[in-house]
Design a protein around this motif. Sequence first.
Motif, mmCIF file in Angstrom:
data_model
loop_
_atom_site.group_PDB
_atom_site.id
_atom_site.type_symbol
_atom_site.label_atom_id
_atom_site.label_comp_id
_atom_site.label_asym_id
_atom_site.label_seq_id
_atom_site.Cartn_x
_atom_site.Cartn_y
_atom_site.Cartn_z
ATOM 1 N N TYR A 116 19.353 -2.286 33.339
ATOM 2 C CA TYR A 116 18.664 -1.617 34.435
ATOM 3 C C TYR A 116 17.655 -2.591 35.010
ATOM 4 O O TYR A 116 17.263 -3.556 34.365
ATOM 5 C CB TYR A 116 17.992 -0.322 33.966
ATOM 6 C CG TYR A 116 16.616 -0.510 33.360
ATOM 7 C CD1 TYR A 116 15.468 -0.173 34.081
ATOM 8 C CD2 TYR A 116 16.454 -1.036 32.081
ATOM 9 C CE1 TYR A 116 14.204 -0.356 33.531
ATOM 10 C CE2 TYR A 116 15.196 -1.214 31.520
ATOM 11 C CZ TYR A 116 14.074 -0.875 32.258
ATOM 12 O OH TYR A 116 12.829 -1.067 31.716
ATOM 13 N N ASN A 117 17.212 -2.334 36.240
ATOM 14 C CA ASN A 117 16.353 -3.261 36.981
ATOM 15 C C ASN A 117 14.981 -2.632 37.193
ATOM 16 O O ASN A 117 14.880 -1.486 37.616
ATOM 17 C CB ASN A 117 17.019 -3.577 38.325
ATOM 18 C CG ASN A 117 16.386 -4.740 39.050
ATOM 19 O OD1 ASN A 117 15.177 -4.798 39.211
ATOM 20 N ND2 ASN A 117 17.215 -5.665 39.523
ATOM 21 N N THR A 118 13.924 -3.396 36.909
ATOM 22 C CA THR A 118 12.565 -2.868 37.014
ATOM 23 C C THR A 118 12.154 -2.578 38.452
ATOM 24 O O THR A 118 11.234 -1.801 38.683
ATOM 25 C CB THR A 118 11.536 -3.873 36.469
ATOM 26 O OG1 THR A 118 11.559 -5.061 37.281
ATOM 27 C CG2 THR A 118 11.831 -4.227 35.028
ATOM 28 N N GLY A 119 12.821 -3.190 39.434
ATOM 29 C CA GLY A 119 12.284 -3.147 40.780
ATOM 30 C C GLY A 119 11.055 -4.037 40.866
ATOM 31 O O GLY A 119 10.732 -4.778 39.931
ATOM 32 N N GLU A 120 10.330 -3.942 41.986
ATOM 33 C CA GLU A 120 9.249 -4.890 42.224
ATOM 34 C C GLU A 120 7.899 -4.409 41.712
ATOM 35 O O GLU A 120 6.853 -4.922 42.120
ATOM 36 C CB GLU A 120 9.143 -5.215 43.712
ATOM 37 C CG GLU A 120 8.815 -4.054 44.605
ATOM 38 C CD GLU A 120 8.586 -4.491 46.045
ATOM 39 O OE1 GLU A 120 7.563 -5.138 46.317
ATOM 40 O OE2 GLU A 120 9.444 -4.193 46.886
ATOM 41 N N GLY A 121 7.867 -3.453 40.801
ATOM 42 C CA GLY A 121 6.595 -2.903 40.344
ATOM 43 C C GLY A 121 6.152 -3.331 38.972
ATOM 44 O O GLY A 121 5.269 -2.711 38.375
ATOM 45 N N GLY A 122 6.754 -4.386 38.434
ATOM 46 C CA GLY A 122 6.385 -4.807 37.085
ATOM 47 C C GLY A 122 7.063 -3.954 36.026
ATOM 48 O O GLY A 122 7.862 -3.063 36.323
ATOM 49 N N LEU A 123 6.718 -4.222 34.767
ATOM 50 C CA LEU A 123 7.330 -3.543 33.633
ATOM 51 C C LEU A 123 6.250 -2.914 32.771
ATOM 52 O O LEU A 123 5.371 -3.613 32.257
ATOM 53 C CB LEU A 123 8.151 -4.545 32.797
ATOM 54 C CG LEU A 123 8.900 -3.993 31.582
ATOM 55 C CD1 LEU A 123 9.955 -2.979 32.003
ATOM 56 C CD2 LEU A 123 9.553 -5.141 30.804
ATOM 57 N N HIS A 124 6.291 -1.601 32.633
ATOM 58 C CA HIS A 124 5.318 -0.897 31.797
ATOM 59 C C HIS A 124 5.401 -1.433 30.372
ATOM 60 O O HIS A 124 6.491 -1.698 29.852
ATOM 61 C CB HIS A 124 5.599 0.601 31.828
ATOM 62 C CG HIS A 124 4.508 1.448 31.247
ATOM 63 N ND1 HIS A 124 4.288 1.540 29.887
ATOM 64 C CD2 HIS A 124 3.571 2.237 31.830
ATOM 65 C CE1 HIS A 124 3.261 2.349 29.663
ATOM 66 N NE2 HIS A 124 2.812 2.787 30.829
ATOM 67 N N GLU A 125 4.261 -1.551 29.739
ATOM 68 C CA GLU A 125 4.218 -2.141 28.397
ATOM 69 C C GLU A 125 5.078 -1.376 27.396
ATOM 70 O O GLU A 125 5.566 -1.956 26.422
ATOM 71 C CB GLU A 125 2.769 -2.216 27.903
ATOM 72 C CG GLU A 125 2.070 -0.870 27.813
ATOM 73 C CD GLU A 125 0.597 -1.001 27.448
ATOM 74 O OE1 GLU A 125 0.112 -2.144 27.365
ATOM 75 O OE2 GLU A 125 -0.055 0.040 27.259
ATOM 76 N N ASP A 126 5.288 -0.092 27.600
ATOM 77 C CA ASP A 126 6.116 0.696 26.683
ATOM 78 C C ASP A 126 7.580 0.292 26.729
ATOM 79 O O ASP A 126 8.342 0.597 25.801
ATOM 80 C CB ASP A 126 6.009 2.190 27.009
ATOM 81 C CG ASP A 126 4.641 2.766 26.725
ATOM 82 O OD1 ASP A 126 3.807 2.054 26.123
ATOM 83 O OD2 ASP A 126 4.385 3.919 27.121
ATOM 84 N N PHE A 127 7.995 -0.370 27.830
ATOM 85 C CA PHE A 127 9.411 -0.647 28.022
ATOM 86 C C PHE A 127 9.820 -2.070 27.673
ATOM 87 O O PHE A 127 10.965 -2.453 27.874
ATOM 88 C CB PHE A 127 9.812 -0.329 29.473
ATOM 89 C CG PHE A 127 9.555 1.103 29.874
ATOM 90 C CD1 PHE A 127 9.649 2.126 28.949
ATOM 91 C CD2 PHE A 127 9.203 1.422 31.176
ATOM 92 C CE1 PHE A 127 9.406 3.445 29.305
ATOM 93 C CE2 PHE A 127 8.955 2.738 31.542
ATOM 94 C CZ PHE A 127 9.059 3.757 30.605
ATOM 95 N N TYR A 128 8.891 -2.854 27.167
ATOM 96 C CA TYR A 128 9.245 -4.208 26.737
ATOM 97 C C TYR A 128 10.282 -4.183 25.617
ATOM 98 O O TYR A 128 11.069 -5.115 25.457
ATOM 99 C CB TYR A 128 7.995 -4.974 26.287
ATOM 100 C CG TYR A 128 7.248 -5.628 27.432
ATOM 101 C CD1 TYR A 128 7.147 -7.006 27.534
ATOM 102 C CD2 TYR A 128 6.643 -4.863 28.428
ATOM 103 C CE1 TYR A 128 6.467 -7.609 28.582
ATOM 104 C CE2 TYR A 128 5.967 -5.441 29.478
ATOM 105 C CZ TYR A 128 5.876 -6.815 29.553
ATOM 106 O OH TYR A 128 5.212 -7.397 30.604
ATOM 107 N N VAL A 129 10.283 -3.108 24.850
ATOM 108 C CA VAL A 129 11.235 -2.977 23.749
ATOM 109 C C VAL A 129 12.674 -2.956 24.264
ATOM 110 O O VAL A 129 13.614 -3.285 23.530
ATOM 111 C CB VAL A 129 10.924 -1.704 22.927
ATOM 112 C CG1 VAL A 129 11.165 -0.449 23.747
ATOM 113 C CG2 VAL A 129 11.742 -1.656 21.650
ATOM 114 N N TYR A 130 12.861 -2.590 25.531
ATOM 115 C CA TYR A 130 14.207 -2.543 26.109
ATOM 116 C C TYR A 130 14.562 -3.850 26.824
ATOM 117 O O TYR A 130 15.525 -3.896 27.589
ATOM 118 C CB TYR A 130 14.305 -1.382 27.105
ATOM 119 C CG TYR A 130 13.987 -0.028 26.513
ATOM 120 C CD1 TYR A 130 14.844 0.576 25.596
ATOM 121 C CD2 TYR A 130 12.820 0.652 26.845
ATOM 122 C CE1 TYR A 130 14.560 1.818 25.042
ATOM 123 C CE2 TYR A 130 12.514 1.896 26.309
ATOM 124 C CZ TYR A 130 13.382 2.467 25.398
ATOM 125 O OH TYR A 130 13.096 3.688 24.851
#
Length: 501
Positions: free
Chosen positions: A198-212
Motif C-alpha cells: 500500500y502507498n502512504t500518499g504524500e502525508g508521511g507515515l504514522h509512527e504506528d505503521f512503521y511495523v508494516y
Amino acid sequence: MSIRYIYPEFEVVRNENRCIACRVCERQCANEVHSYNEDKKVMISDETKCVNCQRCVSLCPTRALKIVKSDCTLRENANWQNDTIKEIYKQAGSGGVLLSSMGNPKPLPVYWDKILINASQVTNPPIDPLREPMETRVFLGKKNGEIERDEDGNLKCKLQPQLELSMPVMFSAMSYGSISYNAHASLARAATELGILYNTGEGGLHEDFYVYGPNTIVQVASGRFGVHEDYLKAGAAVEIKMGQGAKPGIGGHLPGAKIVGDVSKTRMIPEGSDAISPAPHHDIYSIEDLRQLVFSLKEATEYKKPVIVKVAAVHNIAAIASGIARSGADIIAIDGFRGGTGAAPTRIRDNVGIPIELALASVDQRLRDEGIRNNVSLVVGGSIRSASDVIKAIALGADACYVATAALLALGCHLCRTCQSGKCNWGIATQRPDLVKRLNPDIGSERLVNLMTAWRHEIMELMGGMGINSIEALKGNRLMLRGVGLNEKELEILGISHAGE
C-alpha cells in the motif's frame, strides 16, 4: 435570498408510519440533515445538507428512510445543463474555485468496457486453475535486458531491487490526513496479509505503521511533508509523485481543518495550517533534475529500494515516460483521468488528462519501440474497478495496477463525493474522532482481504480461460484482446484488433 437558492439535489423520504423517532439518523449524520422537533415529536430533515451518503438509510432500524434524486430541475437545455447552471450560481455567489472529490463523473468513454478478452477453445486448450499451477506473482523493478555470464560461464542472476507482489495489484496513494488513521490501518494490515503493498500518499507515515514497512511504499511529493531519513528507509520502495490523474499539472491541498493531532505531527507542519503542495517540485524542471532526485533517494536508501515515479496520464505521456525510463527510475506509475482524489478543482478534475487505457498502450509501445521496456516496470491506476480491468491492463502492457476507489468502496465508501468537507459519515475521509471510530480497522482489513482474494481467484479464472498460466505470459499480450465499438484510431493506439478479426 431567492437569487442564491438552489433546490436540494436529494430529497429525504421518511415513512411516518415506520419512523419511531429513535433519532439514530440524527446521531449518525455528520452533515446535520436530521433533527428532532420537540413540539411536534417528529423527526424533520434539512435536505439542503444531504450528500446521499446513505448512512441514515443503512442504520435506520425500521427502514423508514430513503434518499431519492430530486425531480425539481431547471428548464431543460441541451447546452446549459442543470449542473452547469448551478455551478455558475455557486461561483457568482462565492467568487471561489469549485472543489470536488473522487473521480471524474462525466459520461466520457470507459475503454475497459469496450475491450473484450479472448478465450481458448480447442487448439490452445484452457487451463483449470484449481488443478494446474497458476502464477499470479509479479516482480516490479528494472530487469536485465540480456543474459550475462561470469568468467566461468555461470549465469549472473543479480537483479536491481525488486518488489514482490502475490498478485498484480497494490493499494494506491492516499495520504494520512486525507483519509483517517483507521483507513490507513486497514490498508496496511490488508496489504501485509495479502503479500502486496500500500502507498502512504504524500502525508508521511504514522509512527504506528512503521511495523508494516515491508509492505509500504513511501511517497515523496513536492511539499515534502513527513519526509525524513527514517521515513525513506521504512518502506519497501520510494515513490516520487510528479502528478496525479485527478488533477494533472497542479499540486495538492489538504485543508487546515484536517491538520490536527497526529496528522500535524506526521506531516511535520503546525496544526491548523493548510498543507499545500506546489504544482512543480521546485528542484525539478527537466529529466536531468528528476534523475538527480532519483539517485538522491537511491543514495539515501543505500540502493536497496526501487524508486517509482508517478505521473498523470496526459497527451504527451509516451514521451514523458521515455524520459523517466532513462532517469534511473525503476518503476513508472501512470494515473488516468478517472482517478480519485480527496479534493481537486472541479474544472481540472473533469477536463484535464486522458484515459489510462490509451496512455498505457501508448507508453508500453513507445518503450518497446525504443528497446527500453525492461528498464522499468509499469503500474497503472485511475478507476481500476474489477479483476477484468486488471487483466485488460496487463494485456495492454502493465506489470501491475494501483487501486484506490475500489478499496475505499470495500471499506464502506458510498461515493457521495464530499471528501473535501471532512465529514465522511463512514469514517474514511475524515479526522473527526467521532467519525473515525465508525471504521473498525479489523473489519476494514478483512473486507479488503476478501475483495483482493476474490479478484485473485477471478484473475486466475480469466487467465485459465485464455490458456495462460502466468502474469508474465499475459503482459503485453494484446492478441488476447479485441475491441467493440471503437474507431480505427482508437484501435491503433490500443494496439488491438476489432472483434471478429
